[in-house]
Write an enzyme that holds these catalytic residues in place. Sequence first.
Site, PDB file in Angstrom:
ATOM      1  N   HIS A  60       9.941 -13.951   2.627  1.00  0.00           N
ATOM      2  CA  HIS A  60      11.078 -14.829   2.337  1.00  0.00           C
ATOM      3  C   HIS A  60      10.969 -15.481   0.968  1.00  0.00           C
ATOM      4  O   HIS A  60      11.985 -15.853   0.378  1.00  0.00           O
ATOM      5  CB  HIS A  60      11.209 -15.904   3.418  1.00  0.00           C
ATOM      6  CG  HIS A  60      11.551 -15.356   4.765  1.00  0.00           C
ATOM      7  ND1 HIS A  60      11.535 -16.115   5.905  1.00  0.00           N
ATOM      8  CD2 HIS A  60      11.903 -14.106   5.173  1.00  0.00           C
ATOM      9  CE1 HIS A  60      11.867 -15.381   6.947  1.00  0.00           C
ATOM     10  NE2 HIS A  60      12.090 -14.145   6.521  1.00  0.00           N
ATOM     11  N   PHE A  70       6.050 -13.899  10.443  1.00  0.00           N
ATOM     12  CA  PHE A  70       5.310 -13.966   9.184  1.00  0.00           C
ATOM     13  C   PHE A  70       6.183 -14.214   7.957  1.00  0.00           C
ATOM     14  O   PHE A  70       5.892 -13.708   6.870  1.00  0.00           O
ATOM     15  CB  PHE A  70       4.477 -12.689   8.980  1.00  0.00           C
ATOM     16  CG  PHE A  70       3.783 -12.215  10.227  1.00  0.00           C
ATOM     17  CD1 PHE A  70       3.014 -13.082  10.980  1.00  0.00           C
ATOM     18  CD2 PHE A  70       3.930 -10.912  10.672  1.00  0.00           C
ATOM     19  CE1 PHE A  70       2.383 -12.658  12.144  1.00  0.00           C
ATOM     20  CE2 PHE A  70       3.301 -10.480  11.828  1.00  0.00           C
ATOM     21  CZ  PHE A  70       2.529 -11.361  12.574  1.00  0.00           C
ATOM     22  N   CYS A  71       7.241 -14.975   8.107  1.00  0.00           N
ATOM     23  CA  CYS A  71       8.167 -15.249   6.993  1.00  0.00           C
ATOM     24  C   CYS A  71       8.646 -13.948   6.346  1.00  0.00           C
ATOM     25  O   CYS A  71       8.864 -13.870   5.133  1.00  0.00           O
ATOM     26  CB  CYS A  71       7.533 -16.161   5.949  1.00  0.00           C
ATOM     27  SG  CYS A  71       7.283 -17.847   6.526  1.00  0.00           S
ATOM     28  N   ALA A  72       8.804 -12.927   7.182  1.00  0.00           N
ATOM     29  CA  ALA A  72       9.325 -11.632   6.742  1.00  0.00           C
ATOM     30  C   ALA A  72      10.134 -11.064   7.906  1.00  0.00           C
ATOM     31  O   ALA A  72       9.896  -9.955   8.372  1.00  0.00           O
ATOM     32  CB  ALA A  72       8.197 -10.693   6.342  1.00  0.00           C
TER      33      ALA A  72
END
Length: 454
Positions: free
Chosen positions: A129, A375-377
């Site tokens: 992100h 995982f911020c993805a």
Amino acid sequence: MSVITAATDPSVCAPLAVLGRDVTVPLVTGGEVTYAALDYAASAPALQRVWDDVAAYAPYYGSVHRGAGYLSQLSTDLFENSRTTVAAFLDCRPEDQVVFTRSTTDSLNLLARALPADCQVFVFETEHHASLLPWGDARVTYLDAPRTPAQAVEILERALAERDPYGPALVCVTGASNVTGELWPVRELAAAAHAHGARIVLDAAQLAPHHPVSVRDLDVDWVAFSGHKLYAPFGSGVLAGRADWLRDAEPYLAGGGASRTVARRADGGVDVEWHTTAARHEAGSPNVIGVYSIASACKALTEAGFDRLVARERYLIAKVREGLADVPEVRVLSLFGEDAPRVGVLSFVVEGWNSSHFAAALSAEYGIGVRDGLFCAHPLVRTLLGSDPQDPGACGAPEANPGERSLNAIRVSFGAGTPDEHVERFVGAVKELVRDGARWTYRTEDGRCVPDRG
């Protein structure tokens, strides 16, 4: 798959000394155990060398660029010498600028603020992100996840060739995935970008701690990374690369340090002349400790030798992959295939298990710290899981429908400070949990899966 051992490969070095290597944590089943920190992809422990360097400097702490006193002058020299150290670590070009920021996220937001008018940004959906979201009002083209490195280059070339209007463009790409650990074809993507009149920024948050990063060799225009991934404390980061867009942009923050001169006008307003150096985007009193920590980490990794560090990490990766391959219920997530080169980051799901429950059991029953989630993805993990998230069932038990996909995944990550024992304990714990189940019950509390202590 055969595991390389230190006995058969003398280039495999011992783990570097890190803070917390002797910390013990309680187990819900009784007793204590040395904590196995296997969440390096989120935040790597600080190197002991870095901590010692900071402690040695601390009594001499002084304001930077602000004073004539001895400590101020010493701190200013240390701050600017750290800039030189980072530039050498990244093999920057002579004309490149090194700007100190708070993190990779901050670095990419700074670059987003410096984009020229009508710049189009190209970003793969596989990005963290930090590089997926900061582009604000720019025209952003999100590219589908490729399934091979060659396909990544093809997708980018096609998108760049078809852009309309054919104006300024920026490509943002990761060097190593924070989800799969897979290495991306950065040099080839940079060549494709430049062939189509675009520039490229490398998100090296996961690459720089594991592999050497050369701005010149990769031919990228900018590189961004964070100190807390590079064995330094939180709160510092770097954006390094070409000066022109940064020099032409309004300061990222307005204030002291960014301004060269400020004068009142006759009409009552003020005129400001901004610096054209890196100081233009470093307003306010800088994080001297954080900057020095990054420089210390850069020196420590360089002196340890990346060839030896990479060899050891490959040895650990092989041990983890061989161990997980023995558990049919485990599926390792991969974009480019299981044989793709990677850093010490692997994500996986376990059939019949809620990933949050599995990660909580690793912590509470074995003293192993991993990460669970997206995982911020989020787009990448959902693509790798095969669909949008499913209802995972209760935290305190395996999924209600054992064949159903997990809401999220589990990530194990390691690096220069990881001892063999931690990896071996992780592999053994995975096998035992899958075979015997958790020995404790768990519940959801404030969005987290925790042991139910009654």
